[in-house]
Enzyme design. Structure first.
Site, short mmCIF file in Angstrom:
data_model
loop_
_atom_site.label_atom_id
_atom_site.label_comp_id
_atom_site.label_asym_id
_atom_site.label_seq_id
_atom_site.Cartn_x
_atom_site.Cartn_y
_atom_site.Cartn_z
N GLU A 175 -32.00 -30.80 -83.76
CA GLU A 175 -30.73 -31.51 -83.94
C GLU A 175 -30.75 -32.52 -85.08
OE1 GLU A 175 -30.65 -30.43 -79.49
OE2 GLU A 175 -32.12 -30.77 -81.07
N GLU B 237 -33.45 -27.88 -73.97
CA GLU B 237 -33.19 -29.00 -73.05
C GLU B 237 -32.96 -28.49 -71.63
OE1 GLU B 237 -31.16 -32.69 -75.05
OE2 GLU B 237 -30.19 -30.90 -75.84
#
Length: 726
Positions: free
Chosen positions: A151, A129
């Protein structure tokens, strides 16, 4: 502790190096977030700095967020946790947005400095990210590296801007596998799919060169430009509308609506696509916090990260010298033995694979060769890596080749006499320090140990099939098994990078007693007249990867029948499973032995592809005119397993609820959204569990009787994790 160091070279390129001391991989902590923000501020405020490289001092870039931090965030947030959690998440968004804007004037989008991510290897979760917020991503050409956002696999979704940025970068359908499945890619695949910009030999050098040549327009993200259009179309665009419909169908097809993170992710994607970027980040943060507040995500993080990691690091390892396995012997080159040889050789262990004939031994060796050939074709291995793995395996009929082994695993036919004979032959060869293990899935280890003069060095190591894919290994301590043997087995499982649980000896151990209960309940319902499709779909709506009927087809019906006969013999005749056993015996007589013969509870085509449920079941076991509610079917399938887990804890087969939860999820896919049977009981509360059990016992029998442990818990506040059961 310094997580991010900072330097500026003679041409004005600043380098921020992520390198947490004492860690093999970088993870982001709250301290690290602040340090990264401060380093970016320092570089942006220095007029001599022309651009910034963010890289790592390790062979990898980052493993993601420290989930121990996430697990504690809710407890630390106080009386209004939602508000404080959103503030913390938005603070992270602010740091990444600062990287993305890089000092630009917000009105003109001019005056920014180029910021580049230089990834030496793996970049996962928040590590990726951060890279997505940079203006360019260079990645080293490392076939072992993995890029992506995993995730969802621990009950979360990318909440540091990864969801919003990836959808805007790739479009909703292209981004979906990486967000909804947590799919990871090697660098070359990542480049082809648009996850990274370039794969190069030296990402830092490439980043420095790009910074020096960067134009102002290279720094503005597409979604910050006027007139930006999402790749593939937004929800109100005709093409985009179909993409979003497809996304929802894909999500529900895979999750069956039982994973809160998947629902929140869909909402963040859809709602975020309707608004400007900065508003979309706020929506993402809100949905992310809703997941953090959900008991399911708390349980999944605890079981699939914190507890799993603790077990892999030796939380249950006895105090004994660290003795890695350098030479492994395997007796039996069938499906299981060959799989064990494969994963061991890949981990760098020298393997001797023994069978009664050279042809059988060579077939086992061929399993490794075929696997490595597929890895080479897919770009996951090289011919050199393949040769190294194959050279570590010696396939032979000579038991004498087992001499010098640190560990020998017997993986022969599931018959006590055959295993006893094999144990005797092995004991005549191996040294006093060698540990001998049985890969049995059902036979008590203490009984098998009678064939060895060294029961303290005898242990069970139960692999799950297929060995190369299944992550769990069940280590079974017999009555006389010593701590040294347990430690050796745990060290070996760590070497092959799987997750161990240690259980005490009992018939079927822990995993199989729960699996068998699940399968038997499904078969019993067929005998009662419950529609097979209702049974299978109820299981999938609980999140199980396979319904009980499909599972017995995959493992083979004759194996189930053999286990039923052995159990009857061991328990003195009839038992509570008579109805399901009789159906299995009938299927066996009919020759419907499962997928391996292309005929079982399901019908298969010529290639063994499952087509539909077999209509012949209805002739012998006609469906009842009145079918039960699906919720009742779900409760029966779930609770028979949960109660077996509780009984295993009561009886001392399990000594740690962490092992019960991790083993259930990794071993047979027990409702991963729940975190495991003990987490599920904590989630619903002992009172609700007791009431449900009493209702089911009245309707369906003693197998749903409330265990004493659950009765005791109703009188106390708390649950398995809050009462110190670990």
């Amino acid at each position: 502790m310094v997580c991010f160091s900072y330097s500026v070279d003679d041409v004005g390129v600043a380098t921020i190096v992520w390198d947490i001391p004492g860690r093999s991989m970088n993870v982001l902590t709250r301290e690290g977030i602040q340090q990264l923000s401060d380093r970016i501020d320092e570089a942006l405020s220095d007029a001599s700095v022309k651009g910034i490289i963010i890289t790592s001092g390790k062979e990898t870039f980052a493993a993601g967020m420290d989930l121990n931090v996430l697990a504690g965030m809710r407890e630390e947030a106080g009386e209004r946790p939602e508000r404080k959690l959103i503030e913390q998440v938005m603070r992270m968004h602010g740091v990444l947005r600062k990287i993305e804007r890089a000092g630009m004037d917000p009105a003109t989008l001019k005056g920014g400095k180029p910021i580049v991510a230089a990834l030496p290897g793996t970049a996962l979760g928040v590590g990726y990210e951060i890279a997505l917020a940079c203006h360019r991503i260079f990645c080293a050409e490392n076939p072992n590296a993995r890029i992506g956002l995993p995730e969802i696999q621990v009950g979360l979704f990318p909440g540091a801007g990864g969801t919003t940025r990836l959808v805007r970068r790739l479009g909703v359908m292209a981004a979906a596998p990486f967000l909804l499945e947590g799919r990871l890619s090697d660098p070359k695949t990542a480049e082809r799919m648009g996850l990274v910009d370039s794969v190069v030999d030296d990402p830092v050098a490439a980043a420095r060169s790009w910074i020096l040549d960067a134009r102002k327009e290279d720094l503005v993200k597409p979604w910050d430009t006027k007139g930006y259009r999402m790749p593939g179309g937004s929800p109100y665009h005709p093409a985009g509308y179909m993409a979003f419909v497809g996304l929802v169908a894909m999500a529900h097809g895979k999750t069956h609506g039982v994973y809160p993170a998947a629902k929140a992710l869909l909402a963040a994607i859809y709602e975020g696509a309707l608004v400007p970027f900065d508003t979309a980040l706020k929506i993402e943060a809100r949905q992310f916090v809703s997941v953090l507040m959900n008991p399911s995500s708390v349980a999944m993080i605890r079981s699939l990260f914190i507890n799993k990691q603790a077990l892999e690091k030796g939380a249950k390892r006895p105090k004994a010298p660290d003795r890695p396995v350098r030479r492994l012997g395997i007796v039996g080159a069938g499906m299981m033995g060959a799989g064990i040889a494969l994963v061991s050789a890949r981990a760098g262990i020298d393997v001797v694979l023994v069978d009664l004939t050279q042809e059988a031994a060579d077939r086992g060796m061929a399993v490794t060769e075929a696997y490595m050939d597929r890895s080479v074709r897919r770009g996951k291995a090289t011919e050199r890596m393949k040769a190294e793995v194959l050279n570590r395996i010696t396939a032979t009929t000579e038991f004498e080749a087992l001499a010098g082994a640190d560990l020998v695993i017997e993986a022969v036919f599931e018959d006590p006499e055959v295993k006893a004979e094999t144990t005797g032959r092995v004991e005549a060869i191996i040294g006093q320090d060698c540990v001998l293990a049985s890969n049995t899935s059902t036979l008590p280890i203490s009984d098998l140990a009678k064939a060895t003069p060294r029961p303290d060095r005898f242990i069970g190591i139960h692999f799950f099939s297929p060995v190369e894919k299944m992550r769990l290994v069940e280590i079974i301590r017999g009555r006389e098994t010593g701590d040294g043997a347990v430690a050796r087995a745990l060290d070996y499982v760590r070497q092959i990078r799987k997750t161990p649980i240690v259980v005490n000896d009992a018939r079927f151990f822990f995993a199989n007693r729960c699996i068998i209960a699940y399968v038997n309940e499904g078969i019993r319902m067929v005998a009662e007249g419950v529609a097979p499709a209702l049974i299978e779909n109820a299981a999938k709506l609980l999140g199980f990867p396979l319904g009980p009927l499909q599972l017995v087809d995959e493992t083979s019906i004759d194996l189930g029948a053999r286990i039923a006969r052995v159990t009857r013999a061991a328990t003195g005749g009839g038992n509570a499973n008579d109805a399901s056993d009789d159906l299995l015996f009938w299927m066996e007589r009919e020759g419907r032995l499962g997928r391996k013969v292309k005929a079982g509870f399901y019908v298969y085509d010529e290639d063994g592809v499952r087509q539909r449920l077999w209509e012949g079941l209805g002739r012998r076991y006609p469906m009842a005119e009145r079918q039960p509610e699906i919720n009742v079917v779900r409760q029966r399938l779930l609770l028979v397993q949960v109660l077996e887990a509780v009984h295993a804890l009561e009886e001392g087969v399990l000594t740690d609820v962490r092992e019960g939860d991790v083993g259930a999820v990794l071993g047979w896919g027990f409702a991963p959204w729940s975190g495991g049977p003990f987490s599920w009981l904590d989630m619903i509360g002992p009172k609700t569990a007791v009431e449900t059990c009493e209702r089911l016992e009245a309707l369906y029998g003693a197998r749903f009787r409330v265990p004493d442990l659950l009765k005791e818990m109703t009188a106390r506040a708390g649950g398995f994790y809050t009462l110190g059961e670990t």
